[in-house]
Design a protein around this motif. Structure first.
Motif, PDB file in Angstrom:
ATOM      1  N   PHE A 188       0.935  -1.329  -0.063  1.00  0.00           N
ATOM      2  CA  PHE A 188       0.158  -0.066  -0.096  1.00  0.00           C
ATOM      3  C   PHE A 188       0.923   1.419  -0.090  1.00  0.00           C
ATOM      4  CE2 PHE A 188      -3.016  -3.018   2.274  1.00  0.00           C
ATOM      5  CZ  PHE A 188      -3.841  -2.906   1.128  1.00  0.00           C
ATOM      6  N   ILE A 189       2.181   1.073   0.561  1.00  0.00           N
ATOM      7  CA  ILE A 189       2.759   2.508   0.640  1.00  0.00           C
ATOM      8  C   ILE A 189       3.879   2.597  -0.645  1.00  0.00           C
ATOM      9  CG2 ILE A 189       4.884   3.550   2.090  1.00  0.00           C
ATOM     10  CD1 ILE A 189       3.732   1.858   4.232  1.00  0.00           C
ATOM     11  N   HIS A 190       4.223   1.361  -1.231  1.00  0.00           N
ATOM     12  CA  HIS A 190       5.271   1.595  -2.358  1.00  0.00           C
ATOM     13  C   HIS A 190       4.551   2.353  -3.599  1.00  0.00           C
ATOM     14  CE1 HIS A 190       8.696   1.139  -4.954  1.00  0.00           C
ATOM     15  NE2 HIS A 190       9.520   0.782  -3.930  1.00  0.00           N
ATOM     16  N   GLU A 191       5.229   3.279  -4.286  1.00  0.00           N
ATOM     17  CA  GLU A 191       4.678   4.142  -5.429  1.00  0.00           C
ATOM     18  C   GLU A 191       4.491   2.709  -6.549  1.00  0.00           C
ATOM     19  OE1 GLU A 191       7.192   4.970  -3.577  1.00  0.00           O
ATOM     20  OE2 GLU A 191       6.423   7.062  -2.810  1.00  0.00           O
ATOM     21  N   ARG A 192       5.251   1.889  -6.585  1.00  0.00           N
ATOM     22  CA  ARG A 192       5.298   0.971  -7.600  1.00  0.00           C
ATOM     23  C   ARG A 192       4.087   0.059  -7.656  1.00  0.00           C
ATOM     24  NH1 ARG A 192      10.049  -2.704  -8.132  1.00  0.00           N
ATOM     25  NH2 ARG A 192       8.691  -3.574  -9.706  1.00  0.00           N
ATOM     26  N   SER A 193       3.272  -0.043  -6.457  1.00  0.00           N
ATOM     27  CA  SER A 193       2.180  -0.985  -6.305  1.00  0.00           C
ATOM     28  C   SER A 193       0.956  -0.293  -6.934  1.00  0.00           C
ATOM     29  CB  SER A 193       2.004  -1.043  -4.751  1.00  0.00           C
ATOM     30  OG  SER A 193       0.618  -1.967  -4.408  1.00  0.00           O
ATOM     31  N   PRO A 194       0.286  -1.287  -7.708  1.00  0.00           N
ATOM     32  CA  PRO A 194      -1.090  -0.742  -8.175  1.00  0.00           C
ATOM     33  C   PRO A 194      -2.045  -0.330  -7.063  1.00  0.00           C
ATOM     34  CG  PRO A 194      -0.790  -3.092  -8.374  1.00  0.00           C
ATOM     35  CD  PRO A 194       0.300  -2.659  -7.810  1.00  0.00           C
ATOM     36  N   LEU A 195      -1.914  -0.866  -5.836  1.00  0.00           N
ATOM     37  CA  LEU A 195      -2.717  -0.399  -4.655  1.00  0.00           C
ATOM     38  C   LEU A 195      -2.260   0.625  -3.810  1.00  0.00           C
ATOM     39  CD1 LEU A 195      -3.831  -3.975  -3.357  1.00  0.00           C
ATOM     40  CD2 LEU A 195      -5.071  -2.581  -5.256  1.00  0.00           C
ATOM     41  N   HIS A 196      -1.005   1.612  -4.395  1.00  0.00           N
ATOM     42  CA  HIS A 196      -0.373   2.483  -4.005  1.00  0.00           C
ATOM     43  C   HIS A 196      -1.497   3.599  -3.282  1.00  0.00           C
ATOM     44  CE1 HIS A 196       1.472   6.407  -3.873  1.00  0.00           C
ATOM     45  NE2 HIS A 196       2.054   6.119  -2.920  1.00  0.00           N
ATOM     46  N   ILE A 197      -1.341   3.954  -1.964  1.00  0.00           N
ATOM     47  CA  ILE A 197      -2.089   5.014  -1.390  1.00  0.00           C
ATOM     48  C   ILE A 197      -1.327   6.477  -1.370  1.00  0.00           C
ATOM     49  CG2 ILE A 197      -3.538   5.694   0.520  1.00  0.00           C
ATOM     50  CD1 ILE A 197      -4.565   3.184  -1.019  1.00  0.00           C
ATOM     51  N   ALA A 198      -1.735   7.159  -2.202  1.00  0.00           N
ATOM     52  CA  ALA A 198      -1.032   8.548  -2.032  1.00  0.00           C
ATOM     53  C   ALA A 198      -0.918   9.168  -0.555  1.00  0.00           C
ATOM     54  CB  ALA A 198      -1.847   9.789  -2.970  1.00  0.00           C
ATOM     55  N   GLY A 199       0.190   9.586  -0.180  1.00  0.00           N
ATOM     56  CA  GLY A 199       0.138  10.133   1.219  1.00  0.00           C
ATOM     57  C   GLY A 199       0.778   9.101   2.329  1.00  0.00           C
ATOM     58  N   ALA A 200       0.640   7.885   2.185  1.00  0.00           N
ATOM     59  CA  ALA A 200       0.913   6.840   2.998  1.00  0.00           C
ATOM     60  C   ALA A 200       2.066   6.958   3.729  1.00  0.00           C
ATOM     61  CB  ALA A 200       0.378   5.519   2.335  1.00  0.00           C
ATOM     62  N   ARG A 201       3.185   6.807   2.636  1.00  0.00           N
ATOM     63  CA  ARG A 201       4.517   6.847   2.817  1.00  0.00           C
ATOM     64  C   ARG A 201       5.017   8.007   3.744  1.00  0.00           C
ATOM     65  NH1 ARG A 201       8.839   4.458   1.426  1.00  0.00           N
ATOM     66  NH2 ARG A 201       7.847   3.340  -0.341  1.00  0.00           N
ATOM     67  N   ALA A 202       4.396   9.223   3.523  1.00  0.00           N
ATOM     68  CA  ALA A 202       4.513  10.634   4.245  1.00  0.00           C
ATOM     69  C   ALA A 202       4.363  10.358   5.750  1.00  0.00           C
ATOM     70  CB  ALA A 202       3.919  11.664   3.521  1.00  0.00           C
ATOM     71  N   THR A 203       3.282   9.506   5.836  1.00  0.00           N
ATOM     72  CA  THR A 203       2.913   9.176   7.398  1.00  0.00           C
ATOM     73  C   THR A 203       3.796   8.235   8.281  1.00  0.00           C
ATOM     74  OG1 THR A 203       1.465   7.505   6.914  1.00  0.00           O
ATOM     75  CG2 THR A 203       0.459   9.538   6.578  1.00  0.00           C
ATOM     76  N   ILE A 204       4.888   7.486   7.683  1.00  0.00           N
ATOM     77  CA  ILE A 204       5.589   6.559   8.320  1.00  0.00           C
ATOM     78  C   ILE A 204       6.348   7.138   9.550  1.00  0.00           C
ATOM     79  CG2 ILE A 204       7.652   5.171   8.067  1.00  0.00           C
ATOM     80  CD1 ILE A 204       7.111   4.495   5.159  1.00  0.00           C
ATOM     81  N   GLY A 205       6.870   8.248   9.492  1.00  0.00           N
ATOM     82  CA  GLY A 205       7.499   9.046  10.698  1.00  0.00           C
ATOM     83  C   GLY A 205       6.589   9.129  11.769  1.00  0.00           C
ATOM     84  N   ALA A 206       5.369   9.559  11.448  1.00  0.00           N
ATOM     85  CA  ALA A 206       4.386   9.989  12.574  1.00  0.00           C
ATOM     86  C   ALA A 206       3.927   8.509  13.011  1.00  0.00           C
ATOM     87  CB  ALA A 206       3.107  10.812  11.917  1.00  0.00           C
ATOM     88  N   CYS A 207       3.532   7.669  12.398  1.00  0.00           N
ATOM     89  CA  CYS A 207       3.237   6.274  12.916  1.00  0.00           C
ATOM     90  C   CYS A 207       4.262   5.591  13.862  1.00  0.00           C
ATOM     91  CB  CYS A 207       2.933   5.262  11.848  1.00  0.00           C
ATOM     92  SG  CYS A 207       1.641   5.546  10.928  1.00  0.00           S
ATOM     93  N   ALA A 208       5.448   6.035  13.226  1.00  0.00           N
ATOM     94  CA  ALA A 208       6.788   5.426  14.295  1.00  0.00           C
ATOM     95  C   ALA A 208       6.866   6.065  15.455  1.00  0.00           C
ATOM     96  CB  ALA A 208       8.039   5.628  13.294  1.00  0.00           C
ATOM     97  N   ARG A 209       6.588   7.264  15.565  1.00  0.00           N
ATOM     98  CA  ARG A 209       6.589   8.193  16.747  1.00  0.00           C
ATOM     99  C   ARG A 209       5.328   7.660  17.704  1.00  0.00           C
ATOM    100  NH1 ARG A 209       7.556  12.138  13.025  1.00  0.00           N
ATOM    101  NH2 ARG A 209       5.666  12.997  13.162  1.00  0.00           N
ATOM    102  N   VAL A 210       4.268   7.477  17.297  1.00  0.00           N
ATOM    103  CA  VAL A 210       3.007   6.973  18.030  1.00  0.00           C
ATOM    104  C   VAL A 210       3.517   5.619  18.580  1.00  0.00           C
ATOM    105  CG1 VAL A 210       0.849   6.346  17.972  1.00  0.00           C
ATOM    106  CG2 VAL A 210       1.425   8.296  16.639  1.00  0.00           C
ATOM    107  N   LEU A 211       4.135   4.765  17.863  1.00  0.00           N
ATOM    108  CA  LEU A 211       4.531   3.540  18.218  1.00  0.00           C
ATOM    109  C   LEU A 211       5.465   3.580  19.157  1.00  0.00           C
ATOM    110  CD1 LEU A 211       4.758   1.235  14.831  1.00  0.00           C
ATOM    111  CD2 LEU A 211       2.800   1.181  16.740  1.00  0.00           C
ATOM    112  N   GLU A 212       6.367   4.130  19.223  1.00  0.00           N
ATOM    113  CA  GLU A 212       7.506   4.370  20.228  1.00  0.00           C
ATOM    114  C   GLU A 212       6.832   4.946  21.453  1.00  0.00           C
ATOM    115  OE1 GLU A 212      11.745   6.688  20.900  1.00  0.00           O
ATOM    116  OE2 GLU A 212      10.728   6.804  18.959  1.00  0.00           O
ATOM    117  N   ALA A 213       6.030   6.012  21.382  1.00  0.00           N
ATOM    118  CA  ALA A 213       5.695   6.604  22.622  1.00  0.00           C
ATOM    119  C   ALA A 213       4.351   5.769  23.276  1.00  0.00           C
ATOM    120  CB  ALA A 213       4.754   7.982  22.256  1.00  0.00           C
ATOM    121  N   ALA A 214       3.496   4.838  22.614  1.00  0.00           N
ATOM    122  CA  ALA A 214       2.929   3.977  23.011  1.00  0.00           C
ATOM    123  C   ALA A 214       3.350   2.944  23.818  1.00  0.00           C
ATOM    124  CB  ALA A 214       2.033   3.491  21.941  1.00  0.00           C
TER     125      ALA A 214
END
Length: 215
Positions: free
Chosen positions: A18-44
């Motif tokens: 879902f994240i990689h631009e080469r995927s036919p199921l790519h979601i625009a904007g998903a890659r840009a949220t990796i950092g925020a998701c990682a910070r949430v996981l760490e804090a949690a």
């Protein structure tokens, strides 16, 4: 008060397919949220919250692909054993589960549909669900509504979720907020966790029990 030990962060579909631009199921904007998701996981994790990775994994013959995705899925068969590793069902290294995390494979959009997520969270005493991942109008929103239907408090970390357009993102975040979900940023979560969130579900349960005792 929302207690960390009674809270689960559910990260949905943050996978290469879902994240990689080469995927036919790519979601625009998903890659840009990796950092925020990682910070949430760490804090949690630091706070003792339960971490759940809700993911998809398709059969090589496409028999369990959603009909609305099937034609696109055929162009590379992402998230299956027969696809290129760059678009497989793994999460990026920054988000990969650790031993204490839970991983559930969901057969459709909601993390609750066709899984044991509710039973697992209930057994662990979880009362609040924090949602991150992709996409906001599909998997995040359907999981949000199912969680509310089961009686959980729900929080959505806005910048740790993504949609195909900014307009779609804003509209769906607004709808979830209107129906009772708390919306916050990853910075606010990492700084204060859910200290500012009302325990609506707990407060209502207590009010109902109080009324029952007075009869």
């Amino acid at each position: 008060m929302i207690e960390p030990e009674k809270t689960a962060v559910v990260m949905i579909d943050m996978q290469n397919g879902f994240i990689h631009e080469r995927s036919p199921l790519h979601i625009a904007g998903a890659r840009a949220t990796i950092g925020a998701c990682a910070r949430v996981l760490e804090a949690a994790r630091r706070s003792g919250m339960t971490i759940v990775h809700a993911v998809r994994s398709y059969a090589a013959d496409g028999s369990d692909v959603e009909p609305c995705r099937y034609d696109a899925w055929l162009r590379g068969k992402p998230l299956s054993a027969s696809c290129d590793p760059s678009i497989d069902d793994r999460e990026p290294a920054e988000l990969a589960p650790i031993d204490s995390d839970l991983v559930i494979v969901k057969p459709s959009f909601s993390a609750f549909f066709g899984t044991q997520l509710h039973e697992t969270l209930k057994a662990a005493g979880i009362r609040t669900v924090v949602l991150t991942g992709t996409t906001t109008p599909n998997c995040i929103r359907s999981t949000c509504y199912d969680a509310l239907s089961y009686g959980y408090n729900v929080a959505v970390v806005e910048d740790a979720t993504s949609s195909r357009t900014e307009d779609v993102q804003r509209a769906n975040i607004a709808d979830m907020a209107f129906i009772g979900a708390s919306v916050l940023s990853s910075d606010a979560f990492c700084e204060r966790l859910l200290a500012d969130m009302d325990d609506t579900a707990g407060r209502v349960r207590e009010a109902i029990h109080r009324q029952a005792r007075m009869r």
